[in-house]
Design an enzyme around this catalytic site. Structure first.
Site: not given
Length: 365
Positions: A196, A220, A278, A280, A311, A330, A332
């Site tokens: 992505g 894809r 970074t 999930r 978290e 978390h 990023a």
């Protein structure tokens, strides 16, 4: 909804968490300008002055948006209900919450949910479709920010920056200078799991350091798409793990990616290699990664992780005391520019929805 309805009445909007800083004021004003009537949750607004400025213009509430029961109760709002919800964090938009927010007993039913972030894995998308609730997100808004921290974590893992700094603060030059010389991105093979916007930006950054890039994309990611990509397509996860010095994860949390990298996959990684996550927490099994890092004969030599199963105030992870893992809270995507871009994009998504479906008071769809 259709345009024969009264478009002069603003839609009730629950803002579970607004944009950070003064961007919140712009975001709320823009949403108001679309005809929404925001009710703003100020639980995560730490600045007293900003709280006051929000309260001076909009109705405010204070509740824990991560608590399922509190979220459902706020959406019901003593029978008034809300037509739209905006959030930034991964709130628990479960089937039960959605059913309560769209109940026939409410004066206004939920029709639109917008999250100023890329993922929606804490939302029950199937239930939303069944109940007629549109979900909108902002994929790519924080791609540059996530890619930057990914690069920083790669360098920290390879060069031991944070570990050496801590050793010097503890007056241990010998510990700080241990394990030299180090690896580097120059000449390294960097493998990307995912293709992505974030993965592509990471590819561009690490190539500037002289690294070779290898990518495993989704179905894809066809050879035609791969041809214009700054990296070489690989055929399987096994091939990527076995051949790369650094592996970085950039896939969403789905049923297909849950546990994608576990004990077996970690054993395939090269001795001395680095894993960065970074994306999930569900993609890389934390307990398996912890065990692999502690075993010099199995799996990566070091890891850098920004996402965890537990978290916030309840942070808990087996990696917490692992000396071979760099930890990040978390963070990023948390840059000012990324937050502003996500805010602009979610307002645009709300505007697009309003254009197509006039959001007003009443029970009509």
């Amino acid at each position: 909804m259709n345009r024969t309805q009264d478009s002069t009445t603003p839609g009730r909007l629950l803002v579970v968490d607004c944009a950070p800083g003064t961007t919140a004021l712009t975001e709320l004003a823009d949403l108001s300008g679309l005809g929404f009537e925001p009710t703003v949750n100020v639980r995560r607004v730490a600045d007293p002055e900003l709280r006051s400025r929000i309260a001076a213009r909009w109705r405010t509430v204070d509740f824990d948006g991560f608590a399922e029961e509190e979220l459902a109760r706020q959406l019901e709002d003593s029978g008034l209900g809300y037509q739209a919800l905006k959030c930034r964090a991964g709130i628990p938009l479960t089937e039960a919450v959605l059913e309560r927010a769209t109940a026939d007993s409410l004066q206004h039913r939920l029709m639109l949910v917008g999250r100023a972030a890329a993922g929606s894995d804490t939302f029950d998308a199937a239930a939303a479709r069944r109940l007629g609730v549109a979900l909108r997100t902002t994929p790519g808004a924080n791609a540059a920010a996530v890619a930057e921290l990914t690069l920083a974590l790669m360098l920290d893992a390879l060069r031991g920056v944070s570990r050496r700094a801590q050793a010097l603060r503890e007056d241990s030059w010998a510990t700080a200078a241990a394990d030299l010389p180090t690896g580097s991105l120059s000449g390294a093979r960097v493998g990307l799991v995912g293709s992505g916007a974030t993965a592509r930006r990471v590819a561009e950054l690490v190539r500037a350091f002289g690294a070779g890039v290898y990518v495993l994309g989704s179905p894809r990611f066809t050879p035609e798409r791969a041809a214009g990509w700054p990296g070489t397509q690989v055929a399987s996860l096994q091939a990527l793990l076995e051949s790369c010095d650094v592996v970085s994860v950039h896939v969403p949390a789905t049923a297909e990616t849950n546990g994608l990298i576990g004990a077996g996959e970690l054993r395939l990684m090269k001795p001395g290699s680095v894993l960065v996550n970074t994306a999930r927490a569900s993609v890389v099994h934390e307990a398996d990664l912890d065990r692999a890092l502690r075993d010099p004969e199995s799996g990566p030599w070091h890891a850098a992780v920004d996402v965890f199963e537990g978290e916030g105030a309840g942070f808990a992870s087996p990696l917490r005391d692992n000396p071979h893992c760099t930890l990040s809270p978390h963070a990023a995507g948390m840059t000012r520019s990324a937050m502003q871009e996500a805010s602009r994009r979610i307002v645009a998504e709300f505007a697009r929805y309003v254009e197509e479906n006039v959001v007003v008071s009443g029970r009509s769809r």
